[in-house]
Write an enzyme that holds these catalytic residues in place. Structure first.
Site, PDB file in Angstrom:
ATOM      1  N   GLN A 188       0.764  -1.283   0.110  1.00 15.03           N
ATOM      2  CA  GLN A 188      -0.152  -0.141   0.074  1.00 15.03           C
ATOM      3  C   GLN A 188       0.965   1.257  -0.080  1.00 15.03           C
ATOM      4  O   GLN A 188       1.738   1.271   0.880  1.00 15.03           O
ATOM      5  CB  GLN A 188      -1.124   0.116   1.226  1.00 15.03           C
ATOM      6  CG  GLN A 188      -1.943  -1.020   1.297  1.00 15.03           C
ATOM      7  CD  GLN A 188      -3.132  -0.762  -0.110  1.00 15.03           C
ATOM      8  OE1 GLN A 188      -3.159   0.373  -0.224  1.00 15.03           O
ATOM      9  NE2 GLN A 188      -3.791  -1.883  -0.208  1.00 15.03           N
TER      10      GLN A 188
ATOM     11  N   TYR B 205      -5.978 -13.181  -3.238  1.00 15.90           N
ATOM     12  CA  TYR B 205      -5.066 -12.022  -3.678  1.00 15.90           C
ATOM     13  C   TYR B 205      -4.282 -11.623  -2.269  1.00 15.90           C
ATOM     14  O   TYR B 205      -4.197 -10.201  -2.211  1.00 15.90           O
ATOM     15  CB  TYR B 205      -5.817 -11.003  -4.264  1.00 15.90           C
ATOM     16  CG  TYR B 205      -6.970 -11.328  -5.497  1.00 15.90           C
ATOM     17  CD1 TYR B 205      -6.610 -11.327  -6.685  1.00 15.90           C
ATOM     18  CD2 TYR B 205      -8.310 -11.391  -5.007  1.00 15.90           C
ATOM     19  CE1 TYR B 205      -7.575 -11.908  -7.610  1.00 15.90           C
ATOM     20  CE2 TYR B 205      -9.127 -12.097  -5.998  1.00 15.90           C
ATOM     21  CZ  TYR B 205      -8.808 -12.061  -7.135  1.00 15.90           C
ATOM     22  OH  TYR B 205      -9.712 -12.612  -8.248  1.00 15.90           O
TER      23      TYR B 205
ATOM     24  N   ASP C  57      -9.324  -9.364  -1.571  1.00 18.33           N
ATOM     25  CA  ASP C  57      -8.784  -8.109  -2.046  1.00 18.33           C
ATOM     26  C   ASP C  57      -8.257  -7.993  -3.530  1.00 18.33           C
ATOM     27  O   ASP C  57      -6.800  -7.866  -3.631  1.00 18.33           O
ATOM     28  CB  ASP C  57      -7.520  -7.945  -0.994  1.00 18.33           C
ATOM     29  CG  ASP C  57      -6.886  -6.548  -1.044  1.00 18.33           C
ATOM     30  OD1 ASP C  57      -7.317  -5.565  -1.859  1.00 18.33           O
ATOM     31  OD2 ASP C  57      -5.483  -6.363  -0.399  1.00 18.33           O
TER      32      ASP C  57
ATOM     33  N   CYS D 216     -10.486  -1.264  -4.425  1.00 20.43           N
ATOM     34  CA  CYS D 216      -9.752  -0.229  -4.853  1.00 20.43           C
ATOM     35  C   CYS D 216     -10.324   0.479  -5.852  1.00 20.43           C
ATOM     36  O   CYS D 216      -9.900   1.454  -6.427  1.00 20.43           O
ATOM     37  CB  CYS D 216      -8.320  -0.219  -4.896  1.00 20.43           C
ATOM     38  SG  CYS D 216      -7.853  -1.232  -6.356  1.00 20.43           S
TER      39      CYS D 216
END
Length: 416
Positions: A235, A267, A343, A370
């Site tokens: 991140q 993931y 994710d 995201c």
């Protein structure tokens, strides 16, 4: 408007536009004689002079703001001079498309995009506040990783917005001070097409030049250390790993969480979110982290070593989950009480993964997203597969850009 759509048939024409709302991707939506125009560097509610840049699509055009005629009260001087309105649109640096908008209003716009996507693609009415992360009040100095590009004459910098042309820049206001100090933006550079600059939480800032062989680095989240490659995924906001770890723990319904079930981290990267689940479960946790990047999986195995029941597998998630769905009834039954962390990349998990996952019927899915549109599409798919969206939170992990992160819990019907 000032010109008819019939006359606006070539890029370069300048027209007055009054954007009314924000669209996914960070552009505002206006209309020119009934036609939709996506206009960059504008804020809904203001009036701008914009230049048509693309009229190739019959359903919409694209434009760039040239000058603000009636500004929004939320407009401010851009945090990055090389991306500011004072530059010609072709010479504006990309990567800070909301830098001219007050940060609180940025979050309101991102919340509107997420809410609209959920309503449109999933039929879910869910207004959600976008939460700020710790950091500078103007949304700068949060980025711990950045990729810069090198052009033929050795200039290093970001690409121009919506192009692959390198822009020379005197500074990089979104990155941490440690990155800006070593970024090779001040003199010609040769030897590679890209330069990644990163500042891990442990150790010195560094450059990764082109396809340089990976080196292991360390990142600290709370009291735990994670190893990963310097070119691997992590991140980018300094506060994001801890924020997302806490959000995942908060999203898990404790009444549905069985540490000894066949829990999954899909993931999974280097195991950040699997470890967050481990913090809830203690040493009894059983979890399998699945990731297609073999180097990341290798690091995940080490990062999760404190949990005897944790393992990391290298595989494409869609194939791996399909293998579970095609397994025998006894194998599938082991997942009936499982908690799954999902994710996926920006494109989302997709129907194939979700359908296979629904066949093994885990009790709950904690989805870390995201991209709001991909998340909304997947939310609609999950709804059709018998999973209801429960608590949902959104986070401003990417200030001064249009990106937003969301964490939501989906529960199988009968468990809600």
């Amino acid at each position: 408007m000032s010109r008819s759509s019939e006359k606006a048939q070539s890029p370069g024409l300048e027209v007055e536009l009054e954007p009314q709302r924000i669209a996914h991707g960070g552009v505002s939506v206006a209309r020119l004689d009934g036609r939709v125009v996506f206009v960059a560097d504008a804020i809904p509610g203001e009036r701008v002079l914009a230049r048509i840049t693309d009229d190739s699509k019959p359903s919409f055009w694209r434009a760039e703001t040239v000058r603000v005629i009636e500004p929004s009260p939320h407009r401010r001087p851009h945090v990055w001079p090389e991306a500011a309105l004072e530059r010609d649109p072709d010479d504006r640096a990309g990567g800070a498309e909301f830098g001219h908008i007050a940060n609180e209003h940025q979050r309101e716009l991102k919340a509107a995009v997420l809410a609209e996507a959920l309503q449109r693609f999933a039929g879910i009415e869910r207004p959600t506040e976008v939460e700020a992360l710790p950091g500078e009040a103007d949304g700068t100095r949060w980025r711990t990783r950045v990729r810069l590009h090198v052009d033929a004459d050795g200039t290093v910098g970001p690409y121009a917005a919506r192009s692959h042309r390198v822009i020379r820049t005197a500074g990089l206001p979104l990155v941490t001070a440690a990155i800006e100090e070593i970024a090779p933006i001040r003199e010609p550079f040769a030897g590679a097409d890209t330069v990644d600059v990163l500042a891990p939480s442990e150790g010195e800032a560094r450059l990764v030049i082109g396809r340089q062989a990976p080196t292991a680095i360390r990142e600290r989240v709370g009291g735990r250390e994670f190893r990963l490659d310097d070119g691997g995924f992590w991140q980018v906001h300094a506060a994001a790993p801890e924020t997302l770890s806490a959000a995942v723990r908060d999203a898990v319904d404790p009444d549905l969480f069985d540490p000894r079930a066949a829990n999954l981290d899909l993931y999974g990267g280097v195991g950040l979110l699997a470890a967050a689940l481990g913090d809830l479960a203690g040493p009894a946790l059983r979890i399998t982290s699945v990731e297609s990047d073999a180097r990341a999986t290798e690091h995940a195995a080490g990062n999760l070593a404190e949990w005897v029941g944790a393992r990391a597998e290298t595989a494409r998630v869609e194939r791996w989950v399909r293998g579970l769905a095609d397994a025998g009834a006894a194998e599938r039954a082991r997942l009936a009480d499982a908690t799954v962390i999902l994710d996926p990349p920006r494109s989302g998990a997709g129907r194939a993964v979700l359908e296979a996952l629904a066949e093994v019927r885990p009790a709950q899915i904690v989805y870390v997203a995201c991209d709001p549109v991909a998340f909304a599409r997947d939310a609609g798919t999950l709804a059709g597969l018998g999973y209801t969206l429960g608590p949902l939170r959104a986070f401003d992990l990417f200030p001064n850009t249009h990106h937003v992160e969301a964490v939501g819990r989906f529960v199988r019907e009968g468990h809600a």
